[in-house]
Scaffold this active site. Structure first.
Site, mmCIF file in Angstrom:
data_model
loop_
_atom_site.group_PDB
_atom_site.id
_atom_site.type_symbol
_atom_site.label_atom_id
_atom_site.label_comp_id
_atom_site.label_asym_id
_atom_site.label_seq_id
_atom_site.Cartn_x
_atom_site.Cartn_y
_atom_site.Cartn_z
ATOM 1 N N ASN A 163 -20.068 -1.368 -19.380
ATOM 2 C CA ASN A 163 -18.876 -0.699 -19.923
ATOM 3 C C ASN A 163 -17.599 -0.873 -19.097
ATOM 4 O O ASN A 163 -16.501 -0.803 -19.648
ATOM 5 C CB ASN A 163 -19.149 0.794 -20.154
ATOM 6 C CG ASN A 163 -19.682 1.506 -18.930
ATOM 7 O OD1 ASN A 163 -20.132 0.884 -17.969
ATOM 8 N ND2 ASN A 163 -19.647 2.823 -18.965
ATOM 9 N N GLU A 262 -25.777 5.811 -9.738
ATOM 10 C CA GLU A 262 -24.734 6.471 -10.536
ATOM 11 C C GLU A 262 -25.234 6.419 -11.966
ATOM 12 O O GLU A 262 -25.202 5.388 -12.618
ATOM 13 C CB GLU A 262 -23.396 5.736 -10.348
ATOM 14 C CG GLU A 262 -22.208 6.580 -10.748
ATOM 15 C CD GLU A 262 -21.865 6.449 -12.217
ATOM 16 O OE1 GLU A 262 -22.269 7.367 -12.989
ATOM 17 O OE2 GLU A 262 -21.241 5.472 -12.590
ATOM 18 N N CYS A 296 -19.573 7.126 -18.515
ATOM 19 C CA CYS A 296 -20.374 8.239 -18.024
ATOM 20 C C CYS A 296 -19.496 9.438 -17.705
ATOM 21 O O CYS A 296 -19.979 10.571 -17.659
ATOM 22 C CB CYS A 296 -21.176 7.817 -16.806
ATOM 23 S SG CYS A 296 -20.178 7.123 -15.473
ATOM 24 N N GLU A 470 -19.649 6.497 -4.440
ATOM 25 C CA GLU A 470 -18.929 5.225 -4.419
ATOM 26 C C GLU A 470 -17.441 5.522 -4.314
ATOM 27 O O GLU A 470 -16.928 6.433 -4.959
ATOM 28 C CB GLU A 470 -19.229 4.415 -5.683
ATOM 29 C CG GLU A 470 -20.686 3.986 -5.773
ATOM 30 C CD GLU A 470 -20.988 3.097 -6.969
ATOM 31 O OE1 GLU A 470 -21.567 2.018 -6.769
ATOM 32 O OE2 GLU A 470 -20.646 3.483 -8.095
#
Length: 493
Positions: A163, A262, A296, A470
Site C-alpha cells: 500500500n 508493524e 493501517c 519505525e
C-alpha cells in the site's frame, strides 16, 4: 494534467525487471516471471523476475558476505550514501509518484506526498547514522570499567506491503543502512516496481554490492521460509497483516530472531460534543481517505457523541461523496481504485452486512463499474455495535459511524479491539485530550489531527498491532544490539 501513454511507457522502460543480488540485476534462477498489473485498468504494466528459494539463498549469501565490511564502514560514509539517496529520490519525485500511481492506484497528488514522506526517512537516518553512541563509566564499586557499545544486528530480512511502496521500503532500508546492517528486501508482489526503482537509486547513491538485495516473488513463503531458518539471518522486519505477522513470529522463534512487526489496525476516530465540527470533518477526510482507506493508520471506526452524530454524518457524507473516483493519473482523480478485485469484494461484503444489520448508507455503498477495482466513498450511520465492519480492518473508503454518550463510553468503544496502532481524538478541551491519551490502548494518537505520520516520530502499535518502532530516534535501535565490555581496573596492580 493527465499523464500521457508515452510518459507511462518511458517510465516503465527505465524500471529494472530482474532481481538485485550482490550488486547485479539478474533473472530468477528458474527463469520464471510474474505480471504486475494496473489496478485502475487491469492491464499488465511489466513482467518481472519471480524469485525462487535458490534466489533467496543467493541474496542472503551476498548479504552475509558483505556484512563485516559494511559494519566497519564509517558512520559518516553510511550517512552520506543515505543523503545522496534522499537527493536522488527527490530529484526523481515525479518518476516515483507516477510509478506508485500506476502499480498501486493512488492519485498522483497523493503519490507525490508519499515521495516526500518516504524520502524523509532517508534524510532522517542519514543524520542518525552518526549519532549511534554508547557509554563508558566506572563500576559502582570502582574496581572495573564498564564499556557499553551499540553494534549492527547483522543481515536483515525486510518484508514490505503493497500500500505504500516507497515509504515502507525507505522506512526499513534507511535505518538498516545507517546502523550498518545488510539486507534482503522482499517487496509485495502486487507493487514491486517502486522498490526496484528505489534499489537502483540506492546503487546510484553509492551503496556497495551485497548491502541491499531485492528478491520479488509470487511465492513468498517458499522464498522467505528457508531464509528464516538460516543461522546467518539475524532480524526480520515486517509490515502487513496481523495473521501473517503472527506466523512470522512463530517461525522466528526457533532461531530467536530479532523481530519488528508493524501489523493491522482498527483505528477509532472519536469526536466529542465540544469539537470544532468542521475541523473534525477535515480530520476525518484525511484519516479515512488517505490511500483510499488502504492504510493501517486509516480511521476505521467513527465514534461520535450522540448530540452531534447526525450533523457530523451529514457534513462528512457531503464532503466524501463529492470526491471524484478515477484512475490516479487523471487530473480530476481524488479516489483511486482498490488494489484488486478481492479487496473490493471484501469491502463490499462488510458494507452489505452492516446495512443488512440496520445501518444506513448516507452516501455510497456500492462498487463502481469497471474497468478497475473502484469503490464508492461511503459513510454509514446507525451501525450496530457488534457489526463485523467495526471489528475488522476495512481497508477501503468506507466510514462506519457509531455514537456514545459519556467519556467512559467513548474509551470503552475505542479500546474494544485486539488492535492498538493509532487513534484520533477531536476535542477543544486539552485536559480531556490528555486524559483520553492516557486511557487509550494505542501506540500513537492524533489529537485534533487526522494525519500524524512523520519520519522523526516513532511509528508503531501495541496489542496485536505489532512490536517495535519505525522512525524517530527509536527507529535505528531496531537494527542495533547492545554489547557490554567489562574492563579490568586500570589502577589495579
Amino acid at each position: 494534467m493527465t499523464v500521457t501513454v508515452e510518459r507511462e511507457s518511458e517510465l516503465l522502460a527505465s524500471v529494472p525487471t530482474g532481481l538485485l543480488i550482490n550488486g547485479q540485476w539478474r533473472p530468477a534462477g528458474s527463469g520464471k516471471t510474474f505480471d504486475v498489473e494496473d489496478p485502475a485498468t487491469g492491464k499488465v504494466l511489466l513482467s518481472i523476475s519471480d524469485a525462487g528459494a535458490e534466489d533467496g539463498a543467493a541474496a542472503l549469501d551476498a548479504a552475509a558476505a558483505a556484512q563485516a565490511d559494511w559494519a566497519r564502514t564509517a558512520p559518516r560514509e553510511r550517512g552520506e550514501i543515505l543523503r545522496r539517496a534522499f537527493e536522488l529520490v527527490t530529484e526523481r519525485a515525479e518518476d516515483f509518484a507516477l510509478l506508485m500511481t500506476l502499480e498501486m492506484g493512488k492519485p498522483l497528488a497523493e503519490a507525490r506526498g508519499e515521495v516526500t514522506y518516504g524520502a524523509e526517512f532517508l534524510r532522517w537516518f542519514s543524520e542518525e547514522a552518526v549519532r549511534v553512541s554508547g557509554r563508558y563509566s566506572a563500576a559502582p564499586d570502582g574496581k572495573n570499567r564498564l564499556l557499553v557499545q551499540k553494534k549492527p544486528v547483522g543481515p536483515c530480512l525486510l518484508i514490505t506491503p503493497w500500500n505504500f511502496p516507497l515509504a515502507m521500503a525507505t522506512r526499513k532500508v534507511a535505518p538498516a543502512v545507517a546502523a550498518g546492517c545488510t539486507m534482503v528486501l522482499k517487496p509485495a508482489n502486487l507493487t514491486p516496481l517502486t522498490s526496484l526503482l528505489f534499489a537502483q537509486v540506492m546503487q546510484e547513491a553509492g551503496l556497495p554490492a551485497g548491502v541491499l538485495n531485492v528478491i520479488q516473488t509470487s511465492t513468498a513463503g517458499a522464498v522467505t521460509g528457508p531464509l528464516i531458518k538460516d543461522d546467518r539471518l539475524r532480524k526480520i522486519s515486517f509490515t502487513g497483516s496481523t495473521p501473517v505477522g503472527q506466523a512470522l513470529i512463530r517461525e522466528a522463534a526457533d532461531k530467536v530472531l530479532r523481530t519488528s512487526m508493524e501489523l493491522g489496525g482498527n483505528a477509532p476516530f472519536v469526536v466529542f460534543e465540544d469539537a470544532d465540527l468542521d475541523k473534525a470533518v477535515e480530520g476525518a477526510i484525511a484519516a479515512k481517505m488517505r490511500n483510499m482507506g488502504e492504510a493501517c493508520t486509516a480511521a476505521n471506526r467513527f465514534i461520535v457523541h450522540e448530540s452531534i452524530a447526525d450533523s457530523f454524518a451529514e457534513k462528512f457524507a457531503a464532503r466524501i461523496g463529492a470526491l471524484t473516483t478515477a484512475r490516479g493519473t487523471e487530473a480530476e482523480s481524488k479516489v483511486g481504485p482498490l488494489i484488486d478485485g478481492k479487496a473490493r469484494d471484501g469491502v463490499h461484503a462488510l458494507v452489505t452486512e452492516a446495512v443488512e444489520g440496520g445501518a444506513e448508507a448516507v452516501t455510497g455503498g456500492a462498487a463502481v463499474d469497471g474497468p478497475g477495482y473502484f469503490y464508492q466513498p461511503t459513510v454509514l450511520k446507525n451501525v450496530a455495535e457488534d457489526a463485523r465492519i467495526l471489528r475488522e480492518e476495512i481497508f477501503g473508503p468506507v466510514a462506519p459511524i457509531i455514537t456514545f454518550s459519556t467519556e467512559d463510553d467513548a474509551v470503552r468503544l475505542a479500546n474494544n479491539t485486539e488492535y492498538g496502532l493509532v487513534a484520533y481524538v477531536f476535542t477543544k478541551d486539552l485536559n480531556r485530550g490528555l486524559r483520553i491519551s492516557e486511557r487509550l490502548e494505542t501506540g500513537m494518537l492524533g489529537l485534533n489531527a487526522g494525519v500524524i505520520s512523520n519520519a522523526a516520530a516513532p511509528f508503531g502499535g501495541v496489542k496485536q498491532s505489532g512490536l517495535g518502532r519505525e522512525g524517530g530516534s527509536e527507529g535505528i535501535e531496531e537494527y542495533l544490539y547492545t554489547q557490554y565490555v567489562g574492563i579490568a581496573d586500570p589502577y589495579a596492580d
